[in-house]
Design an enzyme around this catalytic site. Structure first.
Site, PDB file in Angstrom:
ATOM      1  N   GLU A  94      60.290  23.641  33.548  1.00  8.39           N
ATOM      2  CA  GLU A  94      60.840  23.574  32.203  1.00  8.39           C
ATOM      3  C   GLU A  94      59.765  23.083  31.239  1.00  8.39           C
ATOM      4  O   GLU A  94      58.842  22.350  31.624  1.00  8.39           O
ATOM      5  CB  GLU A  94      62.052  22.641  32.149  1.00  8.39           C
ATOM      6  CG  GLU A  94      61.729  21.172  32.300  1.00  8.39           C
ATOM      7  CD  GLU A  94      62.897  20.270  31.939  1.00  8.39           C
ATOM      8  OE1 GLU A  94      63.621  20.557  30.977  1.00  8.39           O
ATOM      9  OE2 GLU A  94      63.069  19.248  32.643  1.00  8.39           O
ATOM     10  N   TRP A  95      59.870  23.481  29.996  1.00  5.30           N
ATOM     11  CA  TRP A  95      58.913  23.090  28.971  1.00  5.30           C
ATOM     12  C   TRP A  95      59.311  21.750  28.373  1.00  5.30           C
ATOM     13  O   TRP A  95      60.484  21.504  28.080  1.00  5.30           O
ATOM     14  CB  TRP A  95      58.858  24.144  27.866  1.00  5.30           C
ATOM     15  CG  TRP A  95      57.853  23.823  26.808  1.00  5.30           C
ATOM     16  CD1 TRP A  95      58.096  23.296  25.573  1.00  5.30           C
ATOM     17  CD2 TRP A  95      56.440  23.996  26.895  1.00  5.30           C
ATOM     18  NE1 TRP A  95      56.912  23.129  24.882  1.00  5.30           N
ATOM     19  CE2 TRP A  95      55.881  23.554  25.672  1.00  5.30           C
ATOM     20  CE3 TRP A  95      55.595  24.488  27.902  1.00  5.30           C
ATOM     21  CZ2 TRP A  95      54.511  23.588  25.423  1.00  5.30           C
ATOM     22  CZ3 TRP A  95      54.236  24.525  27.643  1.00  5.30           C
ATOM     23  CH2 TRP A  95      53.702  24.082  26.423  1.00  5.30           C
ATOM     24  N   ASP A 209      48.372  10.077  41.538  1.00  9.73           N
ATOM     25  CA  ASP A 209      47.264  10.580  40.716  1.00  9.73           C
ATOM     26  C   ASP A 209      47.553  10.236  39.250  1.00  9.73           C
ATOM     27  O   ASP A 209      47.553  11.097  38.371  1.00  9.73           O
ATOM     28  CB  ASP A 209      47.117  12.096  40.893  1.00  9.73           C
ATOM     29  CG  ASP A 209      45.804  12.628  40.301  1.00  9.73           C
ATOM     30  OD1 ASP A 209      44.946  11.813  39.925  1.00  9.73           O
ATOM     31  OD2 ASP A 209      45.653  13.864  40.215  1.00  9.73           O
TER      32      ASP A 209
END
Length: 309
Positions: A94-95, A209
């Site tokens: 999803e954006w 990370d």
């Protein structure tokens, strides 16, 4: 190639090609290609990598799922990902409509990360196990990251993080024999340096990370009026000592003071955590030396020497 990836992603997400309004390249990454796909029903981020193995984005989706399941932090939802029949691996997310970071969103991130680090249940292979690792190997950046379960944290950090990369850098000439020896001597100190704090804190679910480029501030495309929140992306998830994530945050900077204040308010670090900082920064420095060489080699040497001092 791009057209084949797009068609496969549209099918995987159940999208009608006629509903796609635009597909525009986006930057920010050095490993994968990415597009912002806008449709009549919403917007998506499509990532692909012709050089990646078939499990590459499956590992990313697995990490995003683990972070989402913690209910501690926000991540983009996985919409679809490539199958074995796809020549080029891809991942459709999803954006997230990005906004500027504020003191409030930084505090949300600090509180959320502390909650994530308190996630322990149902992560280890056996009930009440103090194990460190993950149920599968994954990657950090583009490098393989082994994650077999181990009972001892210092052994995990030494055997699965520090020594494999250091010896690879030694074998290819990036680290001289004397510099490799320095890192190996630092690795020999890890048990005494890391074990007591890791035992006291216990295992934590890690992003793995956590540099500033893997944090987005914004809103889900489906909730344009919601308050902005922090979202974590590109995880290298495993169960480890929580100071790993904090050390990565500090190594490359970009995290505002309210983030650290909120984290410490939620779960204060042990008083001697600064002593362990070089040991935890050594791994991402080795990763960067392996990927980029250059000045990171000198940084590896400085971190190893700080462990020994």
């Amino acid at each position: 190639m791009i057209e084949a990836v797009l068609e496969s992603a549209y099918r995987g997400a159940g999208l009608d090609r006629s509903s796609v309004e635009s597909a525009r390249p986006i930057g920010g990454g050095c490993i994968n290609n990415a597009l912002r796909v806008r449709t009549a029903g919403g917007a998506y981020c499509l990532k692909w990598n012709a050089d990646a193995g078939r499990d590459f984005f499956r590992m990313e989706a697995d990490g995003l799922s683990a972070l989402a399941d913690s209910d501690a932090v926000q991540v983009p939802r996985v919409i679809a990902l490539s199958g074995d029949e796809d020549e080029v691996p891809w991942l459709l997310l999803e954006w997230i409509e990005q906004t500027r970071a504020t003191g409030d969103t930084w505090r949300r991130l600090g509180h959320g990360l502390a909650r994530l680090h308190r996630t322990r249940e149902d992560l280890s292979p056996e009930p009440d196990s103090p194990g460190f690792g993950w149920h599968r190997d994954n990657v950090i950046g583009s490098l393989p990251q082994p994650n077999r379960w181990m009972d001892q944290w210092a052994a995990f950090w030494t055997e699965l993080r520090i020594l494999p990369l250091a010896r690879e850098l030694g074998s290819n000439g990036t680290l001289s024999r004397s510099r490799l020896g320095l890192v190996e001597r630092a690795a020999a100190r890890m048990n005494r340096l890391l074990a007591p704090a890791a035992t006291e804190d216990g295992p934590s679910l890690l992003h793995g990370d956590l540099w500033s480029g893997n944090v987005l501030f914004g809103r889900r495309h489906t909730a344009p009026t919601a308050d902005p929140r922090p979202f974590l992306i590109d995880p290298a998830v495993y169960v480890g000592h929580r100071e790993v994530d904090l050390a990565m945050c500090r190594l490359f900077g970009g995290f505002a003071a309210p983030f650290y204040d909120a984290y410490h308010a939620a779960w204060p670090l042990q008083s001697d955590h600064e002593r362990r900082l070089p040991a935890y920064q050594l791994y991402p420095l080795l990763v960067h030396a392996r990927l980029f060489g250059g000045g990171y080699v000198a940084s590896v040497v400085r971190a190893a020497q700080a462990v020994l001092d």
